[in-house]
Each structure stands twice: as C-alpha cells, then as structure tokens.
Design an enzyme around this catalytic site. Structure first.
Site, short mmCIF file in Angstrom:
data_model
loop_
_atom_site.label_atom_id
_atom_site.label_comp_id
_atom_site.label_asym_id
_atom_site.label_seq_id
_atom_site.Cartn_x
_atom_site.Cartn_y
_atom_site.Cartn_z
N SER A 13 0.86 -1.17 0.00
CA SER A 13 0.00 0.00 0.00
C SER A 13 0.90 1.22 0.00
O SER A 13 1.82 1.30 0.83
CB SER A 13 -0.92 0.01 1.23
OG SER A 13 -1.84 1.07 1.16
N GLU A 14 0.65 2.17 -0.91
CA GLU A 14 1.62 3.25 -1.11
C GLU A 14 1.76 4.20 0.06
O GLU A 14 2.67 5.03 0.10
CB GLU A 14 1.30 4.05 -2.38
CG GLU A 14 -0.04 4.72 -2.41
CD GLU A 14 -1.04 3.96 -3.25
OE1 GLU A 14 -1.87 4.60 -3.90
OE2 GLU A 14 -0.98 2.71 -3.26
#
Length: 544
Positions: free
Chosen positions: A367-368
């Site tokens: 997840s960025e």
C-alpha cells in the site's frame, strides 16, 4: 481560458541570463599570479530574506507544557508541513492550537499535506474553514466539499502534485538537494502545467507550472524542485525528552520526511518518556530534527472503518448486478497475482482481487502509504487507527509485514521493485494510455499515487480493472484517450466485465484474448470504441 492560452502566457514570461568570462589569456595569467583558479559571473546572486520565520533554539528543554506556547511564534505567510495520511497521524492537538490563534493572528499559510483536510473534518479542515490557509500543496482532495468550494471561488490555491512526488520533494528538501528528475507525470497535465492552481468563476487566474524535462537513457523525465517548510507539525506514539521519535505503523507515511524538511519541527506525543527509554534501534527520527514536544490531548479520528466479512466472495445470491460484475472482474484479476509477487492494488475494485486467491498462494500486497504485507480488513477487535490502506480504510498486517515512510514506498514503485499494479480507469487507450483521475469541467479528487504507480511500466506490469462501459453505455476502451492522462503507454492488460485485452504498448494495438461467459465477439465489438485484434485460435473464457 484554454490551456494553450495560459500556458503561452506563462512561457512568455522568461528571463535571459548571460554569463560572461574574461578572455582566456587574462584569467590564465591571473591564476598563475594568484596560485588559484576560479571564475566570475556577471549575474548577481540573490538570497531570499528569511526574516519573519520562527527561530530555532538549541539548548534547554524541548518539552513545552502548553501547546499554545509552542505555536505562539508561528508567523503568517509560513509554509506549514502537516504530516498524516487522511486522518492517520495528523497533529490534531497542534492544529487545534493553530486554529485558536485565529485568522487575524495567523493567516496566509501555505499548507503541504497529502490531503488538505477531509469530508468529515479533522486534519487541516479547521484551518481551511477558518480562512487561515491560502495555498495547499497536496495530491488528493477527496470529497472535501468545503475545500472544493474555496478552490472554485478563488479563495484558495491548490498545487495538485502526485503523492510520490510530494514525498520526494520533502525528502530532498530535508537532505539539501534542490531538485530531482522523475518519470512521474511525464506526458500528463503535470508536465505541461495544465492543472490550474487558482480559479475564480471558471476562469484560470493562476495556471500550473510547466516542468523542465531532460532525457536520460532514452526516457523523458520531469524536473521537480524540493519543498522546505518553516514549520512541520506531526503526531507520534512515543517521543523522548531529547526529541527522538518512535512511530506506529502507517502514521509514519509523511512524518519523518516533514520533520527533516522544516526549519522548526513540533511533535505532539502520545507518550513523552525520559531520554534512553527508546532503544537506539527503535528510533525512527533522531532528535536533531525535533525542536518542540507537546503532549497529544486530542483523540485520534478513525476516517474509514471497514470490517472483515467472513463470507464466500464467490457467493452471489442477493448481490446487485454491479456487485456481480465487480466480482467477475476481481476474480480474473486475481490470476495476475502469482506466487511470491509484490503487488500494489489501487482503491476500489482492485482491492477485491486477493479475496479470490487460492488459500496456499503467498502474495505480498503493498500500500503506497507505507505497508508491505497488507492483510485483510480487521475484525472489530483488530481495528487499529494507526493501520490503514491507501483508501484510508482500516486493514491488518500479515506475518512478515513492514511499514515505512512514503519516500521508501514510492522508491519501491518507481524503482520497478513491484511486480504488478492494478488500477481502475475512466478511459484506456489502444496504445496503453491511462486516464483515471480527472474529467474536465468537473472538480476532480486528485491523482493520489496513481501517476507514480504507472511510471515504470517496463518493470511493473500495469493491469486495469474496469466496467467495459460507463453508466451511459459509453465505451471506456477507446482508440485515443480524450481525458487527461495519468500515464502514457503504460497499461499491459485490461480486464472488464465482458473480456480481457492484452496491450502491445509499442505497436499501440489491442488483442482480445478472453471472453466472459455468455459474451460474444460481436458484443465486444459493438461496445468497444477502440479497434482490436482477436487472438489466433479465438479468445478463451474468463475464469468465473
């Protein structure tokens, strides 16, 4: 005002600088006499005045008894770096104190944050509503109607910037690096400067800034300049009296970067402990970057609470037609996630894909906002406000997971270390162009990290999951994108509710490779604006 009009007005305002050197013989003789070598320029050097900024003070206690005292000398016109992702890790106690200063005492703030407040309040929302913020540098507006209204009426300027670019601009600002080149945003409105910074009554009164470009190894890169702040405000789990910080999970997304990029860093701590309490190996930010410490007194705000549904995702009774379509697309997308892959999933439909993975398949989901090893949604007992995904939803972590700041996260992405990225789309071109963040004439939520996610398509396979047509029956699979691009020639596979296309990004061609049950080639042709080839031997069937 059309893009070409305001772009030309920006580009016409250029400054020509001439450098003059003395004749070669003259400076050679001078250097021989003086025993040194050097050069002169006729261009004078100017340094921006720094008066009016809060002063850094060394020595004495960093712990303030009063948060109001800690923010009392912040000046109007300051650049304030506000940490947090959504409402995870935002400095609610400090922001509350800044709002108490009032717009007469504190105004004209330039706020740098991933998202400038939210639809439910919290974060920078109170400062924006109070009229204290005149400019915001962010990647995501979301459904913040108050911010949207101020933008449309010219009361606030917004520099919309890709999420990973903000992270790198901050990292460079804290490291003394004035600028850098990035593939993010090439061939988009970011490069051309066509996203308006300030609007009023539908007229662009401040255009975006076109980027300087350079070519390295045959690829075009945009130049981005660093961000340095006057003040950084952040929240941390544990801080010792020397200013050493320990964060929890995804609260560290932007906080370490902002702490290092500001002249003065103020941290609100959930726990203030004596020096030596935090082990050296557990310190996320050393005390050299922290100037003031206050006690966190405001509760955390949980923005999007989502709980795990322990049901079979393949079960379709009572599901709407839209839900059935989403499950069909997600189930096919799961085939792209092979054993051991490192994968980034965009918000919405892509997050459904892991639900259809075989139980014995190990896939690392990134997840960025700073997770590698993201797990499913939590049960009620597992909910943790410090563990959220890129959609600001509550999630869990699997065994072996790690958390890190956003520059580390986007370094993984741009550097090609992620195997597959799955995103949604508004349009996909036959050549692999992707448009998924903006419809002109409508206020857009922002690109978030999408431009970064598609910036290295030769190393990271880009898969698009989308309904084949929009709600009006208009094809989303087009010959040429007419909406502003998120990335050019970046998509390799398109999965819709009707079929699967493979994209030849070099030739700019689509090939139909799979059909959903009950769907014919004729139906796909009828509902597809783009031209496409059909795989030799005929398309197979999408796994249902």
């Amino acid at each position: 005002m059309e893009a070409t009009t305001y772009l030309s007005s920006v580009l016409s305002c250029s400054i020509r600088v001439q450098l003059r050197t003395a004749p070669r013989a003259a400076w050679q003789a001078r250097d021989q006499i003086s025993g040194r070598r050097g050069f002169k320029s006729s261009a004078p050097s100017y340094r921006e005045a720094t008066s009016g900024k809060s002063a850094r003070k060394r020595g004495g206690s960093k712990v303030f008894d009063s948060v109001d005292e800690a923010v009392a000398d912040i000046k109007s016109g300051s650049i304030v770096l506000s940490a947090g992702f959504g409402l995870c890790g935002t400095a609610e106690t400090i922001i509350d104190a800044l709002v108490r200063r009032g717009p007469d005492s504190l105004n004209d703030i330039t706020a740098v944050s991933n998202n400038a407040g939210t639809a439910i309040g919290g974060g920078l929302s109170p400062m924006i509503e109070a009229g204290q913020v005149s400019r915001a540098i962010c990647s995501f507006l979301g459904n913040n109607k108050a911010l949207e209204k101020k933008y449309l009426t010219g009361k606030i300027a917004i520099e919309l910037t890709p999420q990973g670019t903000i992270a790198e601009k901050l990292r460079c600002g804290g490291a003394g690096i004035p600028a850098f080149f990035t593939p993010t945003g090439v061939n988009t409105f970011i490069q051309s400067g066509q996203i308006p910074v300030r609007l009023k009554d539908g007229i662009v009164i401040e255009p975006g800034k076109p980027r300087e470009t350079r070519i390295f190894d045959g690829r075009i890169y945009n130049m981005e300049t660093a961000i340095k702040g006057d003040v950084a405000i952040l929240r941390a789990h544990t801080v010792d009296e020397a200013g050493n910080i320990k964060f929890r999970y995804t609260t560290k997304s932007f906080a370490p970067l902002m702490a290092k990029a500001a002249a003065i860093t103020i941290v609100e701590a959930e726990n203030i402990v004596p020096i030596g309490t935090i082990a050296p190996d557990d310190i996320d930010v050393p005390g050299v970057f922290v100037d003031r410490i206050v006690k966190a007194t405001k509760d955390k705000i949980l923005e999007v609470k989502v709980l795990r549904q322990d049901t079979d995702p393949s079960a379709t009774p009572d599901k709407s037609p839209a839900a059935v379509r989403r499950d069909r697309i997600a189930k096919r997308a799961a085939k792209e996630l092979q054993e051991g892959f490192y994968v980034n999933l965009g918000v919405g439909m892509p997050t459904l894909a892991p639900s259809f993975l075989p139980a014995d398949r190990n896939v690392w989901i990134q997840s960025e906002n700073g997770i590698l090893g993201m797990g499913p949604y939590p049960t009620e007992e597992e909910v943790d406000a410090d563990i959220i995904n890129a959609g600001k939803e509550t999630v869990t972590l699997v065994k072996g997971a790690s958390t890190f700041d956003s520059s580390e996260s986007f370094g993984m992405i741009r550097g090609g270390h992620i195997d597959v990225s799955i995103l949604g789309a508004l349009q996909v071109g036959a050549n692999g162009d992707l448009a998924n963040y903006m419809i002109p004439g409508k206020v857009f939520k922002g690109m978030g990290g999408a431009m970064d996610l598609v910036s290295n398509p030769d190393a990271t396979k880009i898969v698009v999951t989308t309904d084949h047509t929009d709600k009006y029956g208009v094809s989303k699979i087009v010959q040429h994108c007419t909406l502003p691009l998120t990335g050019a020639r970046c998509v390799s596979t398109i999965i819709t509710d009707l079929c699967v296309f493979e994209v030849d990004r070099v030739k700019g061609e689509l090939t139909l490779t799979e059909l959903a049950d009950g769907v014919t080639e004729e139906e796909v042709k009828k509902k597809t604006e783009a031209k496409f080839n059909v795989i030799e031997g005929g398309p197979g069937r999408m796994e249902m």
